[in-house]
Design an enzyme around this catalytic site. Structure first.
Site, mmCIF file in Angstrom:
data_model
loop_
_atom_site.group_PDB
_atom_site.id
_atom_site.type_symbol
_atom_site.label_atom_id
_atom_site.label_comp_id
_atom_site.label_asym_id
_atom_site.label_seq_id
_atom_site.Cartn_x
_atom_site.Cartn_y
_atom_site.Cartn_z
ATOM 1 N N ASP A 113 11.660 -4.090 -3.511
ATOM 2 C CA ASP A 113 10.965 -2.835 -3.228
ATOM 3 C C ASP A 113 10.835 -2.100 -4.562
ATOM 4 O OD1 ASP A 113 10.111 -0.310 -2.552
ATOM 5 O OD2 ASP A 113 11.301 -0.193 -0.720
ATOM 6 N N ARG B 51 -1.917 7.926 -2.093
ATOM 7 C CA ARG B 51 -0.783 7.668 -1.198
ATOM 8 C C ARG B 51 -1.131 6.459 -0.342
ATOM 9 N NH1 ARG B 51 2.299 11.903 -2.200
ATOM 10 N NH2 ARG B 51 3.986 10.974 -1.015
ATOM 11 N N TYR C 197 -14.389 1.763 10.529
ATOM 12 C CA TYR C 197 -13.303 0.942 11.092
ATOM 13 C C TYR C 197 -13.419 -0.492 10.596
ATOM 14 C CZ TYR C 197 -10.103 3.222 14.263
ATOM 15 O OH TYR C 197 -9.071 3.944 14.764
ATOM 16 N N GLU D 182 -10.742 -3.229 11.279
ATOM 17 C CA GLU D 182 -9.585 -4.064 11.659
ATOM 18 C C GLU D 182 -9.831 -5.520 11.312
ATOM 19 O OE1 GLU D 182 -9.691 -2.023 15.264
ATOM 20 O OE2 GLU D 182 -7.514 -1.684 15.318
ATOM 21 N N THR E 66 4.826 1.276 -2.842
ATOM 22 C CA THR E 66 3.843 2.316 -2.609
ATOM 23 C C THR E 66 2.905 2.318 -3.815
ATOM 24 O OG1 THR E 66 5.384 3.906 -3.556
ATOM 25 C CG2 THR E 66 5.240 3.837 -1.151
ATOM 26 N N LYS F 174 3.363 6.416 -6.890
ATOM 27 C CA LYS F 174 4.457 6.927 -7.719
ATOM 28 C C LYS F 174 4.103 6.647 -9.192
ATOM 29 C CE LYS F 174 7.938 6.734 -4.041
ATOM 30 N NZ LYS F 174 7.582 5.824 -2.940
#
Ligand code: DSN
Length: 417
Positions: free
Chosen positions: A197, A232, A51, A53, A223, A226
């Site tokens: 984008d 991903r 973790y 954060e 992203t 692609k």
């Protein structure tokens, strides 16, 4: 995968089946690709156990000695590759990345302008069925019926009339070069934040095969899986002015702990994308798409906008009298994987539209050259015709031919069995 096979043979068998499917089929979905072994290895690491954060040097959990370095490497590589002041590599994927942008700049009910989904835009650019079109006021531009291209004068008129606080350019079915400078001029005129984008074309930008939004867009959203050929995930890049707003919006505004294994794989993909080989790949993706477009056009296929400047072709099948979904399913049976898609001014429904959308990133990653695009176009032509008449013999024959070509160009990242 011996441990997986022992613990869960059902899932292991499905993974193997998927490897075989990806090896044997011609994957033409423009948002898909094959990642390298190195990227796959990074995603399957113990980094996922942690973790984290917060951001490097400012975390809410201890034990970040290695994670901070992983994330810093990803950030620095992203900034360098895309020539932007700031990078946040934590968004879980494209839609959360875009939602974070809304959180950074808008209040509920504020106006956002983007390309309409059926015209080639994305759900998260203010389209009605998305949270971005229900919690915010979405106004939408499109492409011209005759040219299939955006008329920036009309975009400007709409922006002046609607005064959006946020403008999106880019989309999911845009076959032409995006004029970032033109959109930036409009955004400045109406005092809006411009978000490019570039999810679909990030790899082309990184490889110098599409102009860069750097110096024009306030925020770049992408992203990573692609054309960029990473895991991903997603990234938000911005000018220094907006860095704090973006970081606050991603965490704690929208997300909790970052997916550190994904961050590591993003860093690996960014390193790969900064090399000379990747530049060749990016230019070859475009060369292949243009060659395929020409070959399809000579066989009577109607290409939205008449062709492509990038990795993607949007094909209107109305003239062939075959619905997009019928064509896509027949192509799938022939080992050619595409998606059915609306075309601008489509008279059919989104779940049963007139078009198919195809792209060349995955086949280019296999090393398939432009000289094979005539064969690919011929297969598509034969299968679309066969879909109309129910000629499953032709579909089966094409499947055999596809398999032979795929065997000649093994896909990266897949085990050889
Ligand atoms: N699903 C992506 C695509 O295929 O273009 C967009 O989010």
């Amino acid at each position: 995968m011996s441990h997986l096979a022992a613990t869960d043979p059902e899932i292991a068998a499905l993974v193997v089946a998927e490897e075989q499917l990806q090896a044997d089929t011609l994957r033409l979905i423009p948002s898909e690709n094959y990642v390298s072994h190195a990227v796959l290895e990074a995603t399957g690491t113990v980094l996922q156990n942690k973790y984290s954060e917060g951001y490097p040097g400012k975390r809410y959990y201890e034990g970040q000695q290695n994670i901070d370095q992983v994330e810093t490497l990803a950030i620095e590589r992203a900034k360098a590759l895309f020539a932007m002041d700031h990078a946040n590599v934590q968004p879980y994927s494209g839609s959360p990345a875009n939602l974070a942008v809304y959180l950074a700049f808008l209040k509920p009910g504020d106006t956002v302008m983007g390309m309409a989904l059926p015209m080639g835009g994305h759900l998260t650019h203010g389209w009605g069925v998305s949270a971005t079109g229900t919690w915010f006021r979405g106004v939408q531009y499109g492409v011209e019926r005759e040219t299939g291209r955006v008329d920036l004068d009309k975009v400007r008129d709409l922006a002046l009339a609607e005064r959006p606080k946020l403008i999106f350019c880019g989309g999911t079915a845009v076959p032409r070069t995006i004029d970032f400078a033109g959109y930036a001029e409009i955004a400045r005129e109406v005092g809006a934040v411009l978000v490019a984008d570039v999810a679909h074309i990030a790899g082309l930008i990184a490889g110098g095969a599409h102009p860069s939004p750097a110096g024009h867009a306030d925020v770049v959203s992408t992203t990573t899986h692609k054309t960029l050929r990473g895991p991903r995930g997603a990234m938000l890049l911005s000018t220094e002015e907006h860095a704090k707003a973006i970081d606050r919006a991603v965490f704690p505004g929208l997300q909790g702990g970052p997916h550190n294994h994904t961050t590591a794989a993003i860093a690996v993909a960014l390193k790969e994308a900064s090399g000379a080989e990747f530049r060749d790949y990016a230019h070859q993706v475009v060369a292949n798409a243009q060659a395929l477009g020409e070959q399809l056009a000579t066989r009577g296929f109607e290409l939205v906008s008449g062709g492509t400047d990038n990795h993607l072709l949007l094909i209107d099948l109305s003239g062939k009298d075959v619905p997009g979904k019928v064509a896509a399913k027949a192509l799938d049976r022939a080992g050619i994987v595409v998606n059915y898609n609306t075309v601008p001014y489509d008279t059919r429904k989104p779940f049963d539209p007139s078009g198919i959308r195809i792209g060349t990133p995955a086949l280019t990653s296999r090393g398939i050259p432009a000289s094979e695009m005539g064969t690919v176009a011929e297969w598509i032509d034969r299968v679309v015709a066969a879909a109309k008449t129910g000629d499953e013999e032709t579909v089966a024959k094409v499947r055999t031919e596809v398999k032979a070509l795929m065997d000649a160009y093994p896909a990266p990242g897949l085990p050889v069995r």
